[in-house]
Design a protein around this motif. Structure first.
Motif, PDB file in Angstrom:
ATOM      1  N   ARG A 186     -12.555   0.590 -27.914  1.00  0.00           N
ATOM      2  CA  ARG A 186     -12.896   1.494 -27.795  1.00  0.00           C
ATOM      3  C   ARG A 186     -13.119   1.319 -25.974  1.00  0.00           C
ATOM      4  O   ARG A 186     -13.019   3.295 -26.070  1.00  0.00           O
TER       5      ARG A 186
ATOM      6  N   SER B 217      -8.727   8.319 -25.808  1.00  0.00           N
ATOM      7  CA  SER B 217      -7.517   8.949 -25.633  1.00  0.00           C
ATOM      8  C   SER B 217      -7.321   9.742 -27.313  1.00  0.00           C
ATOM      9  O   SER B 217      -8.425   9.337 -28.441  1.00  0.00           O
ATOM     10  N   LYS B 218      -6.431  10.424 -27.394  1.00  0.00           N
ATOM     11  CA  LYS B 218      -6.532  11.243 -28.364  1.00  0.00           C
ATOM     12  C   LYS B 218      -5.537  10.154 -30.158  1.00  0.00           C
ATOM     13  O   LYS B 218      -5.956   9.863 -31.236  1.00  0.00           O
ATOM     14  N   GLN B 219      -5.595   8.280 -28.868  1.00  0.00           N
ATOM     15  CA  GLN B 219      -5.102   7.402 -29.985  1.00  0.00           C
ATOM     16  C   GLN B 219      -5.660   7.019 -30.772  1.00  0.00           C
ATOM     17  O   GLN B 219      -5.941   6.444 -31.997  1.00  0.00           O
ATOM     18  N   TRP B 220      -6.871   7.008 -29.552  1.00  0.00           N
ATOM     19  CA  TRP B 220      -8.390   6.381 -30.541  1.00  0.00           C
ATOM     20  C   TRP B 220      -8.820   7.593 -31.291  1.00  0.00           C
ATOM     21  O   TRP B 220      -9.789   6.865 -32.245  1.00  0.00           O
ATOM     22  N   ALA B 221      -9.088   8.847 -31.387  1.00  0.00           N
ATOM     23  CA  ALA B 221      -9.075   9.589 -32.077  1.00  0.00           C
ATOM     24  C   ALA B 221      -8.635   9.289 -33.595  1.00  0.00           C
ATOM     25  O   ALA B 221      -9.444   9.891 -34.267  1.00  0.00           O
ATOM     26  N   GLN B 222      -7.168   9.748 -33.519  1.00  0.00           N
ATOM     27  CA  GLN B 222      -6.490   9.474 -34.957  1.00  0.00           C
ATOM     28  C   GLN B 222      -6.979   8.085 -35.081  1.00  0.00           C
ATOM     29  O   GLN B 222      -6.849   7.809 -36.514  1.00  0.00           O
TER      30      GLN B 222
ATOM     31  N   HIS C 121     -15.675   6.836 -34.645  1.00  0.00           N
ATOM     32  CA  HIS C 121     -15.260   6.843 -33.003  1.00  0.00           C
ATOM     33  C   HIS C 121     -16.369   6.539 -32.404  1.00  0.00           C
ATOM     34  O   HIS C 121     -15.940   5.590 -31.615  1.00  0.00           O
TER      35      HIS C 121
ATOM     36  N   GLU D  28       4.459   9.324 -24.920  1.00  0.00           N
ATOM     37  CA  GLU D  28       4.275  10.136 -25.980  1.00  0.00           C
ATOM     38  C   GLU D  28       5.138  10.392 -27.268  1.00  0.00           C
ATOM     39  O   GLU D  28       6.054   9.413 -27.212  1.00  0.00           O
TER      40      GLU D  28
ATOM     41  N   GLU E 299      -9.901   8.425 -37.055  1.00  0.00           N
ATOM     42  CA  GLU E 299      -9.959   8.535 -38.402  1.00  0.00           C
ATOM     43  C   GLU E 299      -9.827   8.424 -39.344  1.00  0.00           C
ATOM     44  O   GLU E 299     -10.202   8.281 -40.760  1.00  0.00           O
TER      45      GLU E 299
ATOM     46  N   PHE F  62      -2.595   5.172 -35.652  1.00  0.00           N
ATOM     47  CA  PHE F  62      -1.822   6.189 -35.500  1.00  0.00           C
ATOM     48  C   PHE F  62      -0.419   6.691 -35.378  1.00  0.00           C
ATOM     49  O   PHE F  62      -0.158   5.500 -35.323  1.00  0.00           O
TER      50      PHE F  62
ATOM     51  N   TRP G 226      -9.364   2.727 -24.646  1.00  0.00           N
ATOM     52  CA  TRP G 226      -9.115   3.513 -25.106  1.00  0.00           C
ATOM     53  C   TRP G 226      -9.569   4.796 -25.977  1.00  0.00           C
ATOM     54  O   TRP G 226      -9.527   5.899 -26.542  1.00  0.00           O
TER      55      TRP G 226
END
Length: 270
Positions: free
Chosen positions: A146, A152-157, A118, A270, A160, A214, A149
């Motif tokens: 980082r 954002s949700k995409q960075w978290a994905q 992360h 989206e 992961e 992602f 982004w």
């Protein structure tokens, strides 16, 4: 334990006194009494529990083995079964504890990798990144991403996926992307028409490959292609692969989206 009881208890002990001396709760002592693990031997004329010295000694042993991690059933076996080998029981407990420690260490390592992913994006040293992605690769790119982004949700994905990806897997993904880019450049050189089956196949390959970072929907791919064309840095990169590639690629992704019922002019992230 013994000296503590000697100094603090003279005669039989009530539940409250026993709980205080042993560092337990009255509720715990009541529970151990109810299950027959450690019960008081005497009662007052009014029916209140009284623990004798032997009772307190048994309670002390229960506490000692519970602190060593034994279950109440295992403690009962140790205290009540004359055939139980205490050393063997404790060795088994140590073996279970070693397994738990190993599992916790692995969990800690996974959490560390997830945290680092992360914060850093790609979990490889600068040299390892250049080895996987080529000498022209700038390791600062993932760190810089980082800041753009990171929320954002995409960075978290992305993080992961990155946390569980090995250097060899990164290398394979990089090679697949390089192959796609060569095929895109070749399509531009051959004047492959956006909207043709070949152009659609290339757009889909890009979407599937990019989804390793992602999940990339077709609407998101449209937005991404527009950025590739409009952003001077991205446009320069893609046009360096093939003359006019940034525009051709955007047009091809637009046509592919239309073939899937998506209006690229109204596409959103989206």
């Amino acid at each position: 334990m013994t000296s503590m009881v000697d100094s603090e208890i003279d005669g039989d002990a009530t539940v409250g006194v026993a709980a205080e001396v042993l560092g337990l709760t009255v509720r715990t002592l009541h529970h151990w009494d109810e299950i027959g693990l450690a019960s008081p031997s005497r009662r007052t004329p009014a029916g209140y529990r009284l623990y004798t010295w032997d009772d307190l000694e048994r309670l002390g042993r229960v506490v000692a083995y519970r602190e060593a991690g034994l279950t109440l059933d295992a403690i009962r076996d140790v205290l009540d079964d004359a055939t139980t080998e205490i050393g063997s029981t404790l060795r088994e407990q140590r073996a279970r504890l070693a397994e738990r420690i190993h599992d916790l260490q692995q969990l800690d390592e996974r959490l560390e990798r997830m945290t680092d992913a992360h914060e850093r994006g790609i979990l490889m040293s600068d040299d390892e990144q250049r080895e996987a992605f080529g000498e022209d690769w700038d390791p600062q790119q993932s760190r810089a991403a980082r800041f753009v982004w990171g929320g954002s949700k995409q960075w978290a994905q992305f993080a992961e996926h990155s946390a569980s990806r090995s250097q060899s897997q990164w290398r394979a993904l990089s090679e697949a992307m390089s192959t796609l880019q060569r095929d895109l450049a070749d399509a531009v050189r051959r004047s492959v028409k956006p909207g043709s089956q070949e152009a659609d196949d290339l757009a889909e390959r890009h979407r599937e490959l990019f989804s390793n970072f992602f999940p990339l929907t077709r609407q998101m791919q449209v937005c991404l292609a527009r950025m590739f064309e409009a952003d001077p840095g991205f446009a320069s990169y893609y046009n360096g692969i093939g003359d006019g590639l940034s525009t051709w690629f955007r047009q091809s992704i637009d046509e592919s989206a239309r073939h899937h019922g998506i209006d690229p002019d109204t596409a959103t992230w989206e």
